[in-house]
Design an enzyme around this catalytic site. Structure first.
Site, PDB file in Angstrom:
ATOM      1  N   THR A 163       0.882  -1.161   0.000  1.00 37.05           N
ATOM      2  CA  THR A 163       0.000   0.000   0.000  1.00 37.05           C
ATOM      3  C   THR A 163       0.919   1.210   0.000  1.00 37.05           C
ATOM      4  O   THR A 163       2.053   1.105   0.459  1.00 37.05           O
ATOM      5  CB  THR A 163      -0.843   0.010   1.304  1.00 37.05           C
ATOM      6  N   ARG A 191     -13.409  -8.117  -2.078  1.00 36.12           N
ATOM      7  CA  ARG A 191     -12.808  -7.934  -0.743  1.00 36.12           C
ATOM      8  C   ARG A 191     -12.319  -6.487  -0.591  1.00 36.12           C
ATOM      9  O   ARG A 191     -11.613  -5.960  -1.429  1.00 36.12           O
ATOM     10  CB  ARG A 191     -11.643  -8.889  -0.572  1.00 36.12           C
ATOM     11  N   GLY A 193     -10.107  -3.982   1.927  1.00 40.74           N
ATOM     12  CA  GLY A 193      -9.140  -4.043   3.017  1.00 40.74           C
ATOM     13  C   GLY A 193      -9.325  -2.888   3.988  1.00 40.74           C
ATOM     14  O   GLY A 193     -10.414  -2.308   4.110  1.00 40.74           O
ATOM     15  N   ASP A 194      -8.252  -2.548   4.668  1.00 42.01           N
ATOM     16  CA  ASP A 194      -8.294  -1.461   5.652  1.00 42.01           C
ATOM     17  C   ASP A 194      -8.173  -0.091   5.006  1.00 42.01           C
ATOM     18  O   ASP A 194      -8.588   0.912   5.600  1.00 42.01           O
ATOM     19  CB  ASP A 194      -7.172  -1.648   6.681  1.00 42.01           C
ATOM     20  N   THR A 214       0.122  -0.022   6.331  1.00 41.99           N
ATOM     21  CA  THR A 214       0.224  -1.048   5.301  1.00 41.99           C
ATOM     22  C   THR A 214       0.350  -2.374   6.049  1.00 41.99           C
ATOM     23  O   THR A 214       0.719  -2.398   7.212  1.00 41.99           O
ATOM     24  CB  THR A 214       1.440  -0.844   4.377  1.00 41.99           C
ATOM     25  N   GLY A 215       0.059  -3.450   5.357  1.00 43.40           N
ATOM     26  CA  GLY A 215       0.147  -4.749   6.022  1.00 43.40           C
ATOM     27  C   GLY A 215      -1.157  -5.515   5.860  1.00 43.40           C
ATOM     28  O   GLY A 215      -1.905  -5.293   4.902  1.00 43.40           O
ATOM     29  N   GLY A 217      -4.576  -6.084   6.105  1.00 42.34           N
ATOM     30  CA  GLY A 217      -5.697  -5.203   6.372  1.00 42.34           C
ATOM     31  C   GLY A 217      -6.760  -5.798   7.275  1.00 42.34           C
ATOM     32  O   GLY A 217      -7.436  -5.065   8.011  1.00 42.34           O
TER      33      GLY A 217
HETATM   34  N1  ASP Z   1      -3.257  -3.214   3.778  1.00 41.12           N
HETATM   35  C1  ASP Z   1      -3.464  -3.679   2.438  1.00 41.12           C
HETATM   36  C2  ASP Z   1      -4.694  -4.501   2.385  1.00 41.12           C
HETATM   37  O1  ASP Z   1      -4.948  -5.275   3.299  1.00 41.12           O
HETATM   38  C3  ASP Z   1      -2.352  -4.448   1.847  1.00 41.12           C
HETATM   39  C4  ASP Z   1      -0.962  -4.118   2.297  1.00 41.12           C
HETATM   40  O2  ASP Z   1      -0.701  -2.990   2.699  1.00 41.12           O
HETATM   41  O3  ASP Z   1      -0.078  -4.986   2.255  1.00 41.12           O
HETATM   42  O4  ASP Z   1      -5.385  -4.422   1.403  1.00 41.12           O
END
Ligand code: ASP
Length: 305
Positions: A163, A191, A193-194, A214-215, A217
């Site tokens: 992200t 789907r 995400g966050d 990021t990560g 979500g």
């Molecule tokens: N946070 C993002 C999501 O879950 C993906 C990411 O940042 O790795 O869509």
């Protein structure tokens, strides 16, 4: 004045800074920086060239928030337009809504004059075909396969995901934050995400600060991680303490600690900045402040959970 971004924001941070240096708003700065990442075909986690969902369709999530009023706009599952952050801003400024998803988001993109295009580049398509399409081959066509049987692939932390985060504070002292992503590669269609959920992947309040994630979500959606950072700042925590507390909060979600994948950047009301990660020493973010001729790369503090 300051601009902070996730490491993949390096292609846009100097442009964001120029907006501030020219007297522009934090809101304009974070949009400008994010747009350049969305344009980058080499970044397979954001905008044009992003990796697709299980069916090979690129679906974008994004959000933008201004700290002075806590106005926000977000889009989820946007198809066919790369500038998801600009569509999110249009939700905030042109509609009496905060979150618009799917066909409505694409309709708004067209209404504000954005150009429709196929976001799936040849490189991203080749990776998808070589990877998941092969996995699905024994199951039937992608159209009729039970995607729910393979959806767990979308939460495999080894799969590509990412992200872009931007946070800026302008000369008037106002904060703004922007988040944009194509989400987890190989996600279940539809789907979200966050990133398009205010409080989860993005939160901004002039009084205390801003945070963006990021990560994984699904974790920040459950813990409202960005809001958690700002709430700790409001309660008097230091920036370092607020970020650490938000990460430790993820340890209570019943997920094996090795799978808790989260990174965030944050800025406090005084313009201090910090970046943290639950994984990988060596993770970085980028920032630029007064008196600097270009951006600098800063290490993220590892917060084990
Ligand atoms: N946070 C993002 C999501 O879950 C993906 C990411 O940042 O790795 O869509």
């Amino acid at each position: 004045m300051i601009v902070v971004a996730s490491a993949n924001g390096d292609v846009g941070i100097d442009a964001a800074w120029e907006v501030l240096a020219g007297g522009g708003s934090a809101l304009d700065a974070v949009e400008a920086g994010t747009r350049l990442v969305e344009d980058n075909p080499l970044d397979h986690t954001v905008g044009y060239g992003g990796y697709p969902n299980l069916l090979g369709e690129v679906e974008l999530d994004a959000s933008i928030m201004e700290g002075a009023t806590r106005r926000a706009g977000t889009v989820g599952g946007l198809r066919g337009y790369r500038a998801a952050i600009t569509v999110a801003r249009a939700v905030m400024e042109r509609l009496p809504h905060v979150l618009v998803a799917g066909e409505g988001a694409a309709r708004l993109a067209a209404e504000i004059g954005l150009v429709a295009e196929d976001l799936l580049t040849d490189a991203a398509r080749a990776t998808w075909e070589a990877g998941l399409a092969g996995t699905l081959a024994g199951e039937g066509t992608t159209a009729d396969v039970m995607l729910s049987r393979v959806a767990s692939l979308a939460t495999d932390p080894e799969r590509a995901a990412g992200t872009v985060n931007f946070i800026a504070q302008d000369g008037a002292g106002h904060l703004a934050s922007a988040v944009s992503t194509s989400g987890w590669a190989w996600k279940y269609p539809g789907r979200l995400g966050d990133s398009p959920v205010i409080g989860a992947g993005n939160y901004c309040d002039d009084r205390y600060g801003a945070a963006a994630c990021t990560g994984w979500g699904e974790l920040s959606l459950r813990a409202l991680t960005a809001r958690s950072v700002v709430a700790s700042l409001a309660a008097g925590a230091s920036l370092v303490g607020a970020c650490a507390a938000a990460m430790h909060d993820l340890a209570t979600l019943g997920i094996p600690s090795a799978d808790v994948l989260m990174h965030l950047v944050a800025v406090d009301a005084g313009g201090g900045h910090h970046g943290v990660t639950t994984r990988s020493s060596g993770a970085t973010y980028v920032w630029r402040g007064d008196g600097m001729s270009s951006y600098e790369v800063a290490p993220r503090t590892v917060v084990p959970v």
